[in-house]
Design an enzyme around this catalytic site. Structure first.
Site, short mmCIF file in Angstrom:
data_model
loop_
_atom_site.label_atom_id
_atom_site.label_comp_id
_atom_site.label_asym_id
_atom_site.label_seq_id
_atom_site.Cartn_x
_atom_site.Cartn_y
_atom_site.Cartn_z
N HIS A 145 0.80 -1.23 0.00
CA HIS A 145 0.00 0.00 0.00
C HIS A 145 0.83 1.28 0.00
CE1 HIS A 145 0.75 -0.10 4.35
NE2 HIS A 145 0.28 1.12 4.43
N CYS A 181 1.52 5.24 12.36
CA CYS A 181 1.30 4.05 13.18
C CYS A 181 1.31 4.38 14.67
CB CYS A 181 2.35 3.00 12.85
SG CYS A 181 2.33 2.51 11.12
#
Length: 389
Positions: free
Chosen positions: A204, A328
């Site tokens: 991705h 993240c």
């Protein structure tokens, strides 16, 4: 009522938009049926698609097809690579320590399957580049271990001297892992030149689907012990039914990225235009890693006194998506461990913003950034436009 501008996405390092070619290929697979492990015609068709995608990913990395193992994404890929248990020429090998740099992605910072006590942090300089002499000092005389260094940093775009690091690791008898998640599609990957035993990828980041990645070995004779067991899929390297649609999307994205990686000059030109524009708005702008080799698509910058969290909201109100760094962190804006390792003071680190471009970025996107940024600065810190660097 004034017409609203189209939304702009400049957060490719967190995840690139899905390419149209990938979407079409995945839809075709999703409308079919078949488990790639089945021997009937539907299964064989799924297997053929899977192996064609494996070949495309291998070509992106300059690797052999059988060296590619598909996993669920970059984090699982890193967890697979970061283990003390390997096989080398068919014999079990047990690695003593994990030597990882201070600026690694959180999935490497956790140490994977290495216990906390077996992890050694390698320092970096003010640009975030591994200090080669410090690494050498740590490796000399040490029991064989695993050196883990990212090809390019997800926050700053700074690229590591992998050829030098790989040579040091090899000279002193250590294995070498490269987290190439941000590198794929943005710079040439060469496992032999890097002397990397294994690299890790995530689709991705360059226009493939989310939830699919790969572990790629330089030699199938030297591989880590599987993380996921329970079946013979992926040549016994990763148990579980393969996600054929996502793998096909990964393969298509890899083909497109391989064509683009040979010429990233347009991204470099856009980055240069962006950084010159940012400085013209605020002379005090700090560009992190500015004097180091960086990815052509990444600019990490800060204006002292303008908190990243406030600036992100302001950009979002203008329908411009940028980032404060790593994606993240549960959506939280906190002090970057990368910038901290580089010696950046906390107040400045809290102002860091990241603009990351990719396959769909245009000159008009950068124009839009440079149009709204002065307005944002004037609202948040008007005197910043007159402060000296």
């Amino acid at each position: 009522m004034p017409r609203r501008s189209a939304p702009i996405y400049l957060d490719h390092n967190a995840g690139a938009p899905l390419r149209a070619s990938v979407r079409e290929g995945m839809i075709e697979v999703l409308s079919d049926t078949g488990n790639a492990s089945s021997v009937h015609s539907h299964g064989r068709r799924a297997r053929g698609r899977l192996e064609a995608a494996r070949e495309s990913v291998a070509q992106l990395c300059g690797a052999k097809n059988r060296a590619v193992t598909f996993v669920s994404g970059g984090t699982e890929a890193n967890m697979t690579a970061l283990t003390s248990t390997w096989r080398d020429q068919g014999a079990p090998v047990y690695l003593d320590k994990l030597f990882r740099s201070a600026v690694e992605h959180p999935s490497v910072v956790t140490g994977g399957r290495f216990p906390v006590g077996d992890q050694v942090v390698v320092p970096v300089d003010s640009n975030g580049i591994v200090v080669a002499e410090a690494l050498k000092d740590l490796l000399v005389g040490a029991e064989p271990g695993l050196v883990s260094v990212m090809a390019a940093n997800n926050e700053t775009g700074v690229m590591q001297p992998l050829q030098e690091i790989g040579a040091i690791a090899k000279e002193h008898g250590h294995f070498f892992h490269v987290d190439a998640v941000q590198a794929a599609g943005r710079l040439q990957i060469d496992l032999d030149e890097w002397q990397a035993d294994i690299i890790t990828l995530s689709a991705h980041k360059f226009g493939g689907p989310q939830g699919i990645g790969a572990v790629v070995a330089r030699s199938t004779a030297r591989v880590p012990a599987p993380l996921m067991i329970g079946g013979g899929q992926e040549n016994w390297s990763r148990g579980g039914t393969e996600n054929v649609a996502a793998i096909v999307g990964f393969g298509i994205a890899a083909q497109d990225a391989l064509e683009e990686v040979s010429d990233v000059s347009h991204l470099a030109e856009l980055k240069s235009k962006l950084e010159l524009g940012l400085r013209s708005v605020c002379p005090s702008t700090v560009i992190f890693g500015e004097t180091a080799p960086r990815l052509a698509n990444t600019c990490c910058f800060a204006v002292p006194g303008i908190p990243a969290e406030t600036a992100l909201i302001a950009f979002d109100l203008e329908r411009v998506s940028v980032s404060s760094g790593s994606a993240c962190s549960s959506g939280k804006v906190s002090v970057s461990h990368v910038l901290t390792a580089m010696g950046v003071d906390e107040p400045l680190a809290r102002c860091a913003l990241r603009i990351s471009m990719g396959w769909d970025t245009s000159a008009s996107d950068i124009d839009r950034i440079l149009e709204v940024w002065p307005q944002i600065v004037d609202r948040l810190k008007p005197d910043a436009r007159h402060e000296a660097a």
